[in-house]
Design a protein around this motif. Structure first.
Motif, PDB file in Angstrom:
ATOM      1  N   PHE A 232     -70.043  20.072  51.057  1.00 41.23           N
ATOM      2  CA  PHE A 232     -69.576  20.772  49.608  1.00 41.23           C
ATOM      3  C   PHE A 232     -68.905  20.151  48.505  1.00 41.23           C
ATOM      4  O   PHE A 232     -68.451  20.660  47.738  1.00 41.23           O
TER       5      PHE A 232
ATOM      6  N   THR B 211     -67.056  21.136  45.276  1.00 42.76           N
ATOM      7  CA  THR B 211     -67.673  21.302  43.922  1.00 42.76           C
ATOM      8  C   THR B 211     -68.272  22.777  43.893  1.00 42.76           C
ATOM      9  O   THR B 211     -68.771  23.284  44.673  1.00 42.76           O
ATOM     10  N   THR B 213     -69.979  25.880  42.474  1.00 42.70           N
ATOM     11  CA  THR B 213     -71.680  26.325  42.372  1.00 42.70           C
ATOM     12  C   THR B 213     -71.465  27.681  41.739  1.00 42.70           C
ATOM     13  O   THR B 213     -70.315  28.044  41.527  1.00 42.70           O
ATOM     14  N   GLU B 214     -72.511  28.103  40.996  1.00 47.36           N
ATOM     15  CA  GLU B 214     -72.440  29.230  40.072  1.00 47.36           C
ATOM     16  C   GLU B 214     -72.315  30.488  40.845  1.00 47.36           C
ATOM     17  O   GLU B 214     -71.761  31.406  40.177  1.00 47.36           O
ATOM     18  N   SER B 215     -72.860  30.490  42.061  1.00 47.52           N
ATOM     19  CA  SER B 215     -72.866  31.873  42.833  1.00 47.52           C
ATOM     20  C   SER B 215     -71.439  32.202  43.213  1.00 47.52           C
ATOM     21  O   SER B 215     -71.121  33.380  43.200  1.00 47.52           O
ATOM     22  N   GLU B 216     -70.596  31.183  43.907  1.00 47.34           N
ATOM     23  CA  GLU B 216     -69.166  31.806  44.639  1.00 47.34           C
ATOM     24  C   GLU B 216     -68.279  32.235  43.467  1.00 47.34           C
ATOM     25  O   GLU B 216     -67.939  33.394  43.737  1.00 47.34           O
ATOM     26  N   GLN B 218     -68.840  33.956  40.945  1.00 47.19           N
ATOM     27  CA  GLN B 218     -69.402  35.126  40.527  1.00 47.19           C
ATOM     28  C   GLN B 218     -69.114  36.056  41.734  1.00 47.19           C
ATOM     29  O   GLN B 218     -68.834  37.315  41.282  1.00 47.19           O
ATOM     30  N   GLN B 219     -69.399  35.890  42.786  1.00 41.97           N
ATOM     31  CA  GLN B 219     -69.338  36.753  43.874  1.00 41.97           C
ATOM     32  C   GLN B 219     -67.726  37.100  43.984  1.00 41.97           C
ATOM     33  O   GLN B 219     -67.448  38.382  44.317  1.00 41.97           O
ATOM     34  N   PHE B 232     -69.841  36.196  34.025  1.00 44.41           N
ATOM     35  CA  PHE B 232     -71.084  36.459  34.975  1.00 44.41           C
ATOM     36  C   PHE B 232     -72.231  36.805  33.861  1.00 44.41           C
ATOM     37  O   PHE B 232     -73.246  36.938  34.479  1.00 44.41           O
ATOM     38  N   VAL B 234     -74.251  34.929  30.812  1.00 42.46           N
ATOM     39  CA  VAL B 234     -74.598  33.708  30.059  1.00 42.46           C
ATOM     40  C   VAL B 234     -74.635  34.131  28.523  1.00 42.46           C
ATOM     41  O   VAL B 234     -74.525  33.244  27.683  1.00 42.46           O
TER      42      VAL B 234
ATOM     43  N   SER C  37     -69.872  42.218  46.875  1.00 40.18           N
ATOM     44  CA  SER C  37     -69.666  40.449  46.283  1.00 40.18           C
ATOM     45  C   SER C  37     -71.076  40.387  45.470  1.00 40.18           C
ATOM     46  O   SER C  37     -71.201  39.358  45.062  1.00 40.18           O
TER      47      SER C  37
END
Lengths: 344, 344, 344
Positions: A232, B211, B213-216, B218-219, B232, B234, C37
């Protein structure tokens, strides 16, 4: 003095040493849903409380790999934070299902040590045991891992290599209390195949593939409280890529194996496992299985299949494990040998 | 007339105004698992129901930040949908642990207003209170935020600047009912350090990095029902990038601080907080802490550490908060001042 | 013989055939958190157990779409694994709320068949019924899908086209037992608008947008055990892109519709639905609604709105469904016609 954990180096381990790992973790229905969002799993027992009850299990078991990944994750900060490589597993048995509300703690005993001839690292063998909040054993396994030395000048310990079984003997498999497959609903479970339909030597191409994304494997790593940085932190590897956590490949391959092994409901034991090649986001992972053995058990209607589960990068319809040189074929990511319980 | 919520603008706020925020939200074990998949947290109390019970907490507390993020998220549509910037927090206290099954609702009172000299925006001060389904206070805090004016010609309100404490006084810290650290299991918790092992002024480099990431992130934003578009969508920012939600950095830094502060089990109060620089997917986040104060409490074996938690983009082993010019050093993302409960 | 499921082809279906789908699945609080989520949902009934109890619902209902996606997902391996396209839905009714602990199973009856004139595929009509662990109907719906033939030379079946209602008749809507909106808390729910505030023909631009990322839609696909390969295997499509799962767009649009329809708390029926254009990661999705009908029900304070919910790629403030040529306007992703329960 630093308050952070630098992990243990090879010379920090001694045969007979017992390490109590932090931190206990309670398993919940939230973990079942999280697991279901990460892997395309559909096995009826962990999917359905009603199905589980219909085969004699009052509490609703989690996938065995949830318990395994959690229990394993606890050992990382003490055993493998400074690992060069995770070399193997053996003698892993699931003593009882992990159910929502269970709290798992893990301890490990060092059972072997062998310094490498280069003097820079050595192999550490541990036997780890995960217990629940009642102090009962839930899972135990042996594992060996190559660990860096802190100080290359440190003296080599006496070499001790433990005797580990090539596979858990069928007569030592533990069937969950109450499990009864005699009224098993094959339609609900998704496939008609029972123990006798599988032949030793048979191979099954599980057909389906999943493309790895960056987020899922990292979520898995965190969910199981696994602290191995290379999964990670892009700054932890020279190539700036996140290595997909090996347990992610195991769970993904197991989930993919539903298509052809839908009735291999419960994992009873893991005999051996090797992560043969690294995986990265963008790889598309497929799986195939080979039937290694089949036996009946004393529990009503319950048989066991010994299976080799192979994950590959890209689909290999030829299902080739090794090339003519005896090495793993290109694209093989995982070679896992395990016992599953299936209607006899 | 439009049925959608445009959010409030600066001239919509009046001192003394009370806003009841939508919508109540029930916290469950699912949230604990989701939180665990987003942040590498390992604190023993929220991780283990058995550990929590061993320190006197019968119900299993969620991480305090879960409650905080949910309660805070509720204020966004009414308070900060048209915000220029989130300027600060103060006087945040956790009155009792949030446990699975609790339903949180939030209301806010406007406690201060100050129009900016440019006439385009102003600062709104609110005190927000989250209550549970029994009407008991769970969390309260003050916050100030710079909000756009709808109409620049609107008259400026009378300036009211509330007096807010620089830090929650140690004697006003609330220790959860029943908490007793006198039989605390340091091995299970992961580190041996207790209150007396930390010196005021001591800094701890938490070593580990993650690092983004884009997803975490936003979740996380969705999970806490936070509606701030820049996280969320762009199309909501000229640069077409999603700004990582500030609460995500707080939770990530807190989780990273386990390595060196594993026994700082519970957050009792947040004294101040500043998001000093934006973060984006691809950034690798590290954390360090500074001990600001240490006190004992009346609860058995329970002490409190006042800590500065700093998140940085890239690791800063020098642990520099500010440059010689007094400004935050490059790379500093978060400067959070809080009280944590720890075995004395 | 292969043990894996190749899915059914057009010539495998016969009118009157009943298919019991694998595998039953238990719904839990973990699913609620996972859903939260993935989608920015804030409807007060599924968000808050306390709010649900205040409107007469003792058990805490899940979002209706969680039940729908799970129940639908079960039909994929048998009905649409070899689908060319998912053509439509009709007559979907939610018979009772799905609550944590419920186990859903789905069966389908083939109610129509029509081979296409090209002889390569045909349309299969099924009526699917999801039942809970007590054997009670939870959800039922009709669906038609274009499926490949395995053997183009196979004889065409007799054409049977079922009569399906254009919309569920308002008098056939099912209101959950006990639902009572007469003391509804509009402040907690987030908006003041009730049934009478919506005019037939009125359109609502829901304003907010969400940029799709790769991970979320795939997590949804897995969570609902949906096995359609094009969503998670880049090797399954010539363009190497993952097609976003249609159910993801439905759930996202429904969540976005909160802003303007916050009191449209419960979905009672889905009248029709079309996925009019594919969506991919990177697209920013917005939603608008049109009021198609409004009725009162026999339940205290409970009305129903028939709504068209349209998801678009990019915001369309003109809210244009179709161009002058009668075709869906560019950017329209979803056209869903449903009934929602709302305070009268």
């Amino acid at each position: 003095m630093s308050k952070t954990n630098p992990g243990n180096f090879f010379e920090d381990f001694q045969v007979g040493q017992v390490i109590e790992h932090a931190t206990p973790r309670t398993v919940t229905e939230g973990d079942r849903a999280a697991y279901g969002s990460l892997y395309p799993t559909r096995f009826a027992v962990p999917s359905s409380a009603a199905f589980a009850a219909s085969v004699g299990l009052d509490a609703h078991p989690m996938e065995e790999l949830i318990g395994f990944h959690i229990a394993f994750g606890k050992t990382v900060p003490d055993v493998s934070l400074n690992a060069v490589a995770n070399l193997g597993y053996a003698e892993c048995r699931f003593h009882q299902p992990v159910v929502p509300g269970d709290t798992l703690s893990t301890k490990s005993e060092v059972i072997g040590l062998k310094q490498n001839s280069n003097g820079k690292s050595g192999v550490v063998y541990v036997r780890s045991t995960a217990t629940n909040q009642r102090g009962e054993v839930a899972i135990d396994w042996a594992r060996w891992v190559m660990v860096h030395k802190r100080d290359q000048a440190a003296a080599a310990p006496e070499t001790v290599i433990p005797e580990l079984a090539k596979a858990v003997d069928a007569k030592n498999l533990i069937v969950p209390k109450g499990l009864d497959f005699s009224s098993y609903d094959f339609t609900a479970a998704g496939e008609p195949h029972r123990l006798g339909d599988y032949e030793v030597g048979e191979k099954i191409d599980h057909v389906d593939g999943v493309t790895l994304t960056e987020s899922e494997h990292q979520q898995a790593t965190r969910l199981w409280q696994n602290t191995a940085k290379v999964h990670f932190n892009v700054e932890a590897r020279p190539d700036g890529r996140n290595l997909v956590y090996g347990g992610h490949i195991i769970s993904l391959a197991r989930a993919l194996s539903f298509n052809g092994l839908a009735n291999a409901q419960l994992i009873a034991a893991i005999n051996a496992g090797a992560h043969t090649s690294p995986a990265f986001a963008g790889d598309t992972v497929y799986a195939w299985s080979e039937v290694l053995d089949r036996v009946e058990t004393d529990a009503p209607g319950v048989g066991a299949l010994r299976l080799r589960l192979v994950a590959t990068k890209g689909r290999d319809e030829s299902m080739t494990l090794r090339g003519e040189d005896g090495k793993y074929a290109p694209g093989v990511l995982l070679d896992l040998d395990y016992w599953a319980l299936i209607p006899a």
